[in-house]
Design a protein around this motif. Structure first.
Motif, short mmCIF file in Angstrom:
data_model
loop_
_atom_site.label_atom_id
_atom_site.label_comp_id
_atom_site.label_asym_id
_atom_site.label_seq_id
_atom_site.Cartn_x
_atom_site.Cartn_y
_atom_site.Cartn_z
N MET A 1 22.66 -1.60 0.89
CA MET A 1 22.63 -0.32 2.26
C MET A 1 21.53 -0.35 3.09
O MET A 1 21.07 -0.11 3.65
N ILE A 2 20.22 -0.48 1.69
CA ILE A 2 19.36 0.85 2.29
C ILE A 2 18.53 -0.87 2.81
O ILE A 2 17.85 -1.60 3.81
N GLU A 3 19.05 -2.57 1.92
CA GLU A 3 18.36 -3.70 2.43
C GLU A 3 19.27 -3.46 3.52
O GLU A 3 18.37 -3.91 4.26
N SER A 4 19.93 -3.40 3.93
CA SER A 4 20.69 -3.78 5.85
C SER A 4 20.72 -2.62 6.49
O SER A 4 20.00 -3.56 7.29
N ILE A 5 19.89 -1.68 6.43
CA ILE A 5 18.95 -1.13 7.51
C ILE A 5 17.81 -1.48 7.52
O ILE A 5 17.10 -1.80 8.54
N GLY A 6 16.85 -1.57 6.37
CA GLY A 6 15.93 -2.41 6.61
C GLY A 6 16.16 -3.96 7.53
O GLY A 6 15.16 -4.20 8.22
N ALA A 7 17.23 -4.68 6.78
CA ALA A 7 17.03 -6.19 8.37
C ALA A 7 17.48 -5.52 9.27
O ALA A 7 16.43 -6.16 10.50
N SER A 8 17.77 -4.71 9.37
CA SER A 8 17.83 -3.92 11.18
C SER A 8 17.15 -3.80 12.27
O SER A 8 16.79 -4.48 12.84
N VAL A 9 16.60 -2.94 11.12
CA VAL A 9 15.29 -2.38 11.60
C VAL A 9 14.10 -3.50 12.00
O VAL A 9 13.60 -3.36 13.24
N ARG A 10 14.07 -4.26 10.66
CA ARG A 10 12.62 -5.50 11.22
C ARG A 10 13.79 -6.66 12.00
O ARG A 10 12.74 -6.77 13.59
N ASP A 11 14.66 -6.71 12.11
CA ASP A 11 15.29 -7.43 13.32
C ASP A 11 15.00 -6.58 15.07
O ASP A 11 14.98 -7.32 15.64
N LYS A 12 15.23 -5.38 14.90
CA LYS A 12 14.91 -4.80 15.94
C LYS A 12 13.50 -4.87 16.67
O LYS A 12 13.30 -4.97 17.65
N ALA A 13 13.19 -4.82 15.37
CA ALA A 13 10.67 -4.58 15.48
C ALA A 13 10.50 -6.11 16.18
O ALA A 13 9.90 -6.25 17.03
N SER A 14 11.14 -7.09 15.83
CA SER A 14 10.96 -8.65 16.45
C SER A 14 11.86 -8.44 17.16
O SER A 14 10.74 -9.42 18.36
N ARG A 15 12.28 -8.41 17.89
CA ARG A 15 13.59 -8.07 19.69
C ARG A 15 12.43 -7.76 20.08
O ARG A 15 12.04 -7.75 21.45
N PHE A 16 12.48 -6.86 19.85
CA PHE A 16 11.20 -5.50 21.04
C PHE A 16 10.31 -6.03 21.11
O PHE A 16 9.13 -7.10 21.34
N LEU A 17 9.27 -6.65 19.53
CA LEU A 17 7.85 -7.56 20.12
C LEU A 17 8.08 -8.48 20.98
O LEU A 17 7.31 -8.90 21.46
N TYR A 18 9.13 -9.77 20.45
CA TYR A 18 9.70 -10.25 21.68
C TYR A 18 9.71 -10.39 22.68
O TYR A 18 9.15 -11.62 23.96
N ALA A 19 10.70 -8.87 22.85
CA ALA A 19 10.59 -8.84 24.77
C ALA A 19 9.41 -8.84 25.23
O ALA A 19 8.64 -8.89 26.31
N LEU A 20 8.25 -7.62 24.64
CA LEU A 20 6.88 -8.03 24.97
C LEU A 20 6.03 -8.33 26.01
O LEU A 20 5.32 -8.68 26.72
N ALA A 21 6.18 -9.74 24.40
CA ALA A 21 5.65 -10.85 24.71
C ALA A 21 6.50 -11.63 25.63
O ALA A 21 6.13 -12.06 26.64
N PHE A 22 7.27 -11.43 26.01
CA PHE A 22 8.25 -12.24 26.91
C PHE A 22 7.51 -11.41 28.21
O PHE A 22 6.63 -11.95 29.08
N PHE A 23 7.08 -10.08 28.88
CA PHE A 23 6.62 -9.45 29.24
C PHE A 23 5.64 -9.57 29.70
O PHE A 23 5.04 -10.22 30.95
N GLY A 24 4.78 -10.05 28.71
CA GLY A 24 3.39 -10.39 28.57
C GLY A 24 3.11 -11.90 29.34
O GLY A 24 2.71 -11.75 30.45
N ARG A 25 4.24 -12.87 29.68
CA ARG A 25 4.11 -13.70 29.27
C ARG A 25 4.56 -13.54 30.70
O ARG A 25 4.15 -14.40 32.07
N VAL A 26 5.51 -13.32 31.69
CA VAL A 26 6.13 -13.50 32.73
C VAL A 26 4.58 -12.13 33.79
O VAL A 26 4.82 -13.19 34.96
N VAL A 27 4.05 -11.17 33.28
CA VAL A 27 2.77 -10.35 34.11
C VAL A 27 2.16 -11.93 34.10
O VAL A 27 1.37 -12.16 35.09
N ASP A 28 1.55 -12.66 33.26
CA ASP A 28 0.20 -13.86 33.29
C ASP A 28 0.53 -14.61 33.84
O ASP A 28 0.54 -15.49 35.61
N ARG A 29 1.89 -15.22 34.28
CA ARG A 29 2.68 -15.89 34.80
C ARG A 29 2.73 -15.79 36.24
O ARG A 29 2.55 -16.64 37.27
N SER A 30 2.94 -14.96 36.59
CA SER A 30 3.16 -14.09 37.52
C SER A 30 2.12 -13.24 38.55
O SER A 30 1.38 -14.12 39.74
#
Lengths: 258, 267
Positions: free
Chosen positions: A1-30
């Motif tokens: 249970m705790i493991e799956s919550i942790g995995a879900s949090v890790r997954d969301k955090a990684s997606r969020f960081l990926y989205a931020l990096a994507f936005f940064g790249r868009v700004v840079d290229r723009s």
């Protein structure tokens, strides 16, 4: 249970960081877009045509309807409180500052946000993005940046049109209820309209343009390999764009009135 | 690594692992490709051949390990180096991967516009037309890929991969969807690449293509390279693991059929 919550949090955090990096790249290229010899201008022109020009009719109809509604409601309610002169202030606040940019953004989310997300998702599934990379084309520079710039320009354009048609629509209804000269109507509007109102509406449109195009592009790129995920990308793009635009709208409004 | 080896080596995979959706596709794959080499990557469906090719071409990220092109790690190339790599290495996709919103001409013209800015538009169009014509593509270049058959799409994709005359060409199932005429024309074009000394890495299960062009055979099974030998010794090998045994048996059958055809022709 705790493991799956942790995995879900890790997954969301990684997606969020990926989205931020994507936005940064868009700004840079723009920021580099206009400084380089580009093959993406055609994409930019098509984006402005599709988002800015082809949405004019829907935008104009909605603007005229909103303008007319404000006049009809205002002319029946405000005189009861002896505040008829507030009509023009309300129109400016609603059309130029608040509803105008937001409704325009909603139209663009429904038309262009879904189109961008599903088109890019289709390209991912068809390996077209890999093909761009294989010949040395940066997909963000070539596919995303023209769409972002086109979307921002289009939203600014549509926002101006919304103002024009919203105020024109209300004038036409005024003629039915209580005919007045155009000069008088125009002067009353100008008296209620401050440069800050226009700037506020434009600022919102620019922010919404960046949000819608970046979210739609991100969702388009973020899908897996199955064609069944293409409509899902569109749905996610619409949902997230709505939420983020409303959130940004609230923040900008709070900043203005705080 | 000696200076001689460094100059001969064009592509190197070192300890590559890759996964998708939680399942391991490649496990600790290492291989090298020298300049002028022609490598056939064979193996059962789903063994990771296409992923191996894409990782080697820098189109899919490796979970671990490194891919080097001309001594430089592909994953850490700067913008200029990446452009140089893309100019020197073409990729023909298994399913074509043509840009659907562009015409056939633009599918070939875009790489030329980026990497050969000195060419005028008429020159770009002429080069594209000549290359497609050599591959037997006779349709209008103004059509969109959606109107093409799978075989035609494959031809345009291969043309796009070689339009810049790269040193290294990755081909993913180059003969798939091609009829015999188209296959013969493809062979003629690959013959030209061979004469120019182009390095070729092809994922294929077409024994004819392998027998005709490959200098080296690499067999991939369950995400691992299980067999990596020069073609000359591939057919003589004994005691192979099942995937390699199956590939070699197929190549032997093909070689035998070729020999019988030759005898028949002599009669």
């Amino acid at each position: 249970m705790i493991e799956s919550i942790g995995a879900s949090v890790r997954d969301k955090a990684s997606r969020f960081l990926y989205a931020l990096a994507f936005f940064g790249r868009v700004v840079d290229r723009s920021l580099r877009f206009f400084r380089r010899r580009q093959v993406g201008y055609k994409v930019l022109v098509f984006q402005i045509l599709f988002t800015g020009v082809e949405a004019l009719l829907v935008n104009a109809v909605m603007a005229m309807a909103i303008g007319a509604a404000i006049i009809v409601i205002g002319s029946s309610l405000l005189p009861q409180f002896g505040q008829s002169r507030l009509m023009y202030d309300i129109m400016v606040i609603v059309i130029t500052k608040e509803l105008g940019p937001l409704l325009t953004a909603f139209i663009v989310i429904a038309r262009s946000g879904t189109a961008i997300a599903t088109e890019l998702a289709g390209m991912v599934v068809g390996h077209e993005i890999e093909a761009y990379i294989s010949v040395g084309v940066d997909p963000v520079s070539f596919l995303v940046v023209p769409r972002v710039i086109g979307m921002v320009a289009s939203l600014a354009l549509l926002s101006i049109y919304f103002n024009l048609f919203g105020l024109l629509g209300s004038f036409l209804v005024v003629q039915l209820i209580k005919p007045i000269a155009f000069a008088e109507y125009f002067q009353s509007l100008l008296a209620a309209l401050a440069p800050g109102d226009i700037l506020s509406g434009m600022a919102k449109s620019l922010v919404f343009g960046v949000i819608i195009s970046t979210v739609a592009s991100y969702q388009g790129f973020a899908i897996g390999r199955a064609s069944t995920e293409i409509p899902v990308a569109g749905i996610k793009a619409v949902g997230q764009s709505f939420v983020l635009c409303i959130f940004a709208d609230v923040l900008i409004t709070l900043a203005q009135y705080a | 690594m000696s200076a001689e080896n460094a100059s001969a080596l064009l592509l190197e995979l070192r300890g590559i692992s890759a996964s998708s959706g939680g399942s391991e596709i490649l496990e600790d794959v290492s291989m090298t490709v020298e300049r002028g080499d022609r490598v056939a990557v064979m193996g059962p469906s789903g063994s990771g051949k296409s992923t191996l090719l894409k990782v080697a071409a820098g189109l899919e990220p490796a979970g671990s390990g490194h891919a080097f092109f001309d001594g430089r790690d592909i994953a850490t190339l700067g913008q200029r180096e990446e452009l140089d790599f893309r100019k020197r290495a073409g990729f023909g996709f298994q399913d074509g991967a043509l840009w659907e919103n562009q015409t056939v001409l633009n599918n070939l013209a875009l790489p030329l516009r980026i990497h050969r800015p000195e060419l005028s538009e008429p020159e770009i169009a002429e080069r594209s037309r000549a290359l497609l014509s050599s591959l037997g593509f006779t349709d209008s270049l103004g059509v969109r890929p959606a109107t093409l058959s799978m075989g035609e799409r494959k031809i345009v994709s291969i043309a796009r991969a070689i339009v810049l005359e790269p040193e290294l060409v990755f081909l993913d199932d180059p003969t798939g969807h091609l009829d015999e005429d188209a296959r013969d024309r493809l062979y003629a074009v690959v013959d030209k690449l061979v004469r120019k000394g182009t390095t070729i890495v092809a994922v294929t299960n077409n024994s004819g293509f392998v027998r005709r062009f490959a200098l080296r055979l690499v067999v991939v099974a369950n995400g691992r390279v299980t067999y990596d030998v020069p073609m000359k010794v591939a057919l003589a090998a004994e005691g192979l693991e099942p995937a390699a045994r199956s590939v070699v048996a197929r190549l032997k059958r093909y070689a035998e059929r070729d020999r019988l055809d030759e005898i028949e022709e002599r009669r």
